[in-house]
Design an enzyme around this catalytic site. Structure first.
Site, PDB file in Angstrom:
ATOM      1  N   LYS A   1       2.402  -3.532   6.481  1.00  0.00           N
ATOM      2  CA  LYS A   1       2.637  -3.694   4.844  1.00  0.00           C
ATOM      3  C   LYS A   1       4.209  -3.544   4.823  1.00  0.00           C
ATOM      4  CE  LYS A   1      -1.227  -4.509   3.527  1.00  0.00           C
ATOM      5  NZ  LYS A   1      -1.335  -6.017   2.970  1.00  0.00           N
TER       6      LYS A   1
ATOM      7  N   TYR B   1      -1.329  -0.406  10.204  1.00  0.00           N
ATOM      8  CA  TYR B   1      -1.610  -0.885   8.857  1.00  0.00           C
ATOM      9  C   TYR B   1      -0.727  -0.801   8.198  1.00  0.00           C
ATOM     10  CZ  TYR B   1      -3.516  -1.364   4.095  1.00  0.00           C
ATOM     11  OH  TYR B   1      -3.440  -1.911   2.786  1.00  0.00           O
TER      12      TYR B   1
ATOM     13  N   SER C   1       0.847  -1.352   0.099  1.00  0.00           N
ATOM     14  CA  SER C   1       0.023   0.048  -0.076  1.00  0.00           C
ATOM     15  C   SER C   1       0.660   1.251   0.120  1.00  0.00           C
ATOM     16  CB  SER C   1      -0.723  -0.022   1.447  1.00  0.00           C
ATOM     17  OG  SER C   1      -1.396   1.416   1.438  1.00  0.00           O
TER      18      SER C   1
HETATM   19  N1  UFG Z   1     -13.235  10.752   3.304  1.00  0.00           N
HETATM   20  C1  UFG Z   1     -14.233  11.502   3.670  1.00  0.00           C
HETATM   21  N2  UFG Z   1     -15.347  10.904   4.166  1.00  0.00           N
HETATM   22  C2  UFG Z   1     -15.378   9.580   4.292  1.00  0.00           C
HETATM   23  C3  UFG Z   1     -14.456   8.886   3.808  1.00  0.00           C
HETATM   24  C4  UFG Z   1     -13.295   9.198   3.264  1.00  0.00           C
HETATM   25  O1  UFG Z   1     -14.054  12.496   3.432  1.00  0.00           O
HETATM   26  O2  UFG Z   1     -16.475   9.297   5.002  1.00  0.00           O
HETATM   27  C5  UFG Z   1     -12.085  10.924   2.731  1.00  0.00           C
HETATM   28  C6  UFG Z   1     -10.765  10.529   3.557  1.00  0.00           C
HETATM   29  O3  UFG Z   1     -10.545  11.586   4.193  1.00  0.00           O
HETATM   30  C7  UFG Z   1      -9.667  10.685   2.335  1.00  0.00           C
HETATM   31  C8  UFG Z   1     -10.513  10.224   1.111  1.00  0.00           C
HETATM   32  O4  UFG Z   1     -11.788  10.616   1.307  1.00  0.00           O
HETATM   33  O5  UFG Z   1      -9.103  11.882   2.226  1.00  0.00           O
HETATM   34  C9  UFG Z   1     -10.114   8.909   0.655  1.00  0.00           C
HETATM   35  O6  UFG Z   1     -10.662   7.945   1.709  1.00  0.00           O
HETATM   36  P1  UFG Z   1     -10.913   6.290   1.813  1.00  0.00           P
HETATM   37  O7  UFG Z   1     -11.076   5.984   3.029  1.00  0.00           O
HETATM   38  O8  UFG Z   1     -11.769   6.029   0.621  1.00  0.00           O
HETATM   39  O9  UFG Z   1      -9.401   5.843   1.330  1.00  0.00           O
HETATM   40  P2  UFG Z   1      -8.010   6.170   1.952  1.00  0.00           P
HETATM   41  O10 UFG Z   1      -7.125   6.893   1.243  1.00  0.00           O
HETATM   42  O11 UFG Z   1      -7.988   6.446   3.601  1.00  0.00           O
HETATM   43  O12 UFG Z   1      -7.196   4.742   2.209  1.00  0.00           O
HETATM   44  C10 UFG Z   1      -6.764   4.135   1.189  1.00  0.00           C
HETATM   45  C11 UFG Z   1      -6.882   2.631   1.242  1.00  0.00           C
HETATM   46  C12 UFG Z   1      -6.079   2.026   2.586  1.00  0.00           C
HETATM   47  C13 UFG Z   1      -4.929   2.489   2.465  1.00  0.00           C
HETATM   48  C14 UFG Z   1      -5.025   3.887   2.446  1.00  0.00           C
HETATM   49  C15 UFG Z   1      -3.338   4.623   2.176  1.00  0.00           C
HETATM   50  O13 UFG Z   1      -8.221   2.165   1.603  1.00  0.00           O
HETATM   51  O14 UFG Z   1      -6.162   0.545   2.415  1.00  0.00           O
HETATM   52  O15 UFG Z   1      -5.475   4.318   1.129  1.00  0.00           O
HETATM   53  O16 UFG Z   1      -3.305   5.863   3.003  1.00  0.00           O
HETATM   54  F1  UFG Z   1      -3.993   2.437   3.491  1.00  0.00           F
END
Ligand code: UFG
Length: 324
Positions: free
Chosen positions: A144, A140, A116
């Site tokens: 990795k 997490y 990741s």
């Molecule tokens: N977000 C919101 N509201 C929500 C959910 C997400 O504003 O309800 C925002 C988050 O803050 C982030 C973006 O949308 O800025 C994407 O969030 P996600 O949860 O969809 O994905 P992440 O970037 O947090 O996570 C992904 C993978 C993880 C990995 C990570 C690396 O799902 O497995 O990228 O940082 F670890």
């Protein structure tokens, strides 16, 4: 070629199994179904096995003669990993070690590992190259990072070759709508924006609008799950053709903000998303965008399905008619 897919009932795993099937590659799927869905596995060669159960895992390796392993099975939520690091360190790392033990015992020499962009931690520069310092900021990402270290040491000592694929934000679904993203609980942005459009009782929270980005919301590099799936098959073929072990980013090189994703999904659906602005979420870097040159050069990888419309339309199609 015969391939073992571990965690093949999950989101990225099941799309990879679909691609393997379309290419007529002989595949055996192992999953404990703790998070994945049996209906997502579009092949009959399925064994419900937990990788922490080493005896049963060994039986699978004994029964088939694999040329390579694609290992997806892991806990993968950043927030959960901060609250429950024991689960992440114990299960993600022991799961990998058990698979590697079986590979040693049954002489399987090639593994593709799900890593990741979380291994990088807070970006010091963008786009993130594979050489960017690795300083994960949550358990997490640490699992990795340690996983990659284990793989390097096992290669040096025992000759098991690996490709570690560092995913950016997996998104989208099979274009025919047979399989798609289905997490419980769902925490990812795109499914939740779609929910905020389709479900009158659900309001999305945008986690922060005060980041130092173009519109104040976080920027991510969304990559179509079918492009991710293809990369695993390219990576395994690369190793089988004599390629050397490596860690490789999988992203598009383009970033989209949370507000841009909301606006694009509103256009696709012709409806409004219901959202409010909330606090920043712990552990969220402001911007994550991949440098994907290595994947293109070494694997000949293409991001052909990862235009933002193609990602969002396929996700919207799936969520309007999910099969599981
Ligand atoms: N977000 C919101 N509201 C929500 C959910 C997400 O504003 O309800 C925002 C988050 O803050 C982030 C973006 O949308 O800025 C994407 O969030 P996600 O949860 O969809 O994905 P992440 O970037 O947090 O996570 C992904 C993978 C993880 C990995 C990570 C690396 O799902 O497995 O990228 O940082 F670890």
């Amino acid at each position: 070629m015969k391939v073992l897919v571990v965690g093949g009932a999950g989101y990225i795993g099941s799309h990879t199994v679909l691609k393997l099937k379309e290419k007529n590659i002989d595949t055996v799927v192992v999953d404990n179904l703790s998070k994945g869905h049996r209906k997502a596995v579009l092949t009959d060669n399925f064994e419900k096995v937990d990788i922490l159960d080493k005896k049963r895992l060994e039986k699978i390796f004994e029964k088939y003669k694999f040329d390579g392993v694609i290992h997806f099975a892991a806990h993968c939520l950043v927030g959960e990993s901060i609250k429950n690091p024991k689960l992440y360190f114990e299960e993600n790392l022991n799961g990998l070690l058990n698979i590697l033990d079986c590979m040693l015992k049954f002489k399987v020499d090639n593994i593709i590992f799900s890593s990741s962009c979380a291994v990088y931690g807070n970006p010091q520069f963008i786009p993130l190259t594979e050489e960017h310092p690795k300083d994960p900021i949550n358990p997490y990402g640490e699992t990795k990072f340690f996983g990659e270290k284990i793989l390097k040491r096992y290669e040096e000592a025992y000759g098991i070759k690996f490709i570690s694929l560092r995913y950016f934000n997996a998104a989208g679904a099979d274009f025919e709508g047979r399989i798609g993203e289905s997490h419980n609980p769902e925490t990812h942005l795109i499914p939740l924006v779609i929910k905020s459009i389709l479900d009158n009782n659900f309001q999305l929270t945008v986690f922060g609008n005060d980041y130092n980005t173009k519109d104040g919301s976080c920027i991510r590099d969304y990559i179509h799950v079918l492009d991710l799936a293809e990369a695993h098959i390219l990576a395994l073929n690369y190793l089988l053709d004599g390629g050397t072990s490596d860690c490789i980013n999988l992203g598009t090189g383009k970033g989209f903000s949370v507000f841009e994703i909301i606006r694009e999904l509103e256009k696709i659906s012709g409806k409004k998303s219901k959202y409010k602005i909330g606090k920043r979420r712990e552990g969220d870097p402001p911007i994550l965008v991949a440098d994907n040159k290595k994947a293109k050069e070494i694997l000949g990888w293409k991001t052909e399905n990862s235009g933002i419309n193609s990602i969002l339309e396929s996700a919207f199609k799936w969520h309007t008619s999910p099969k599981f």
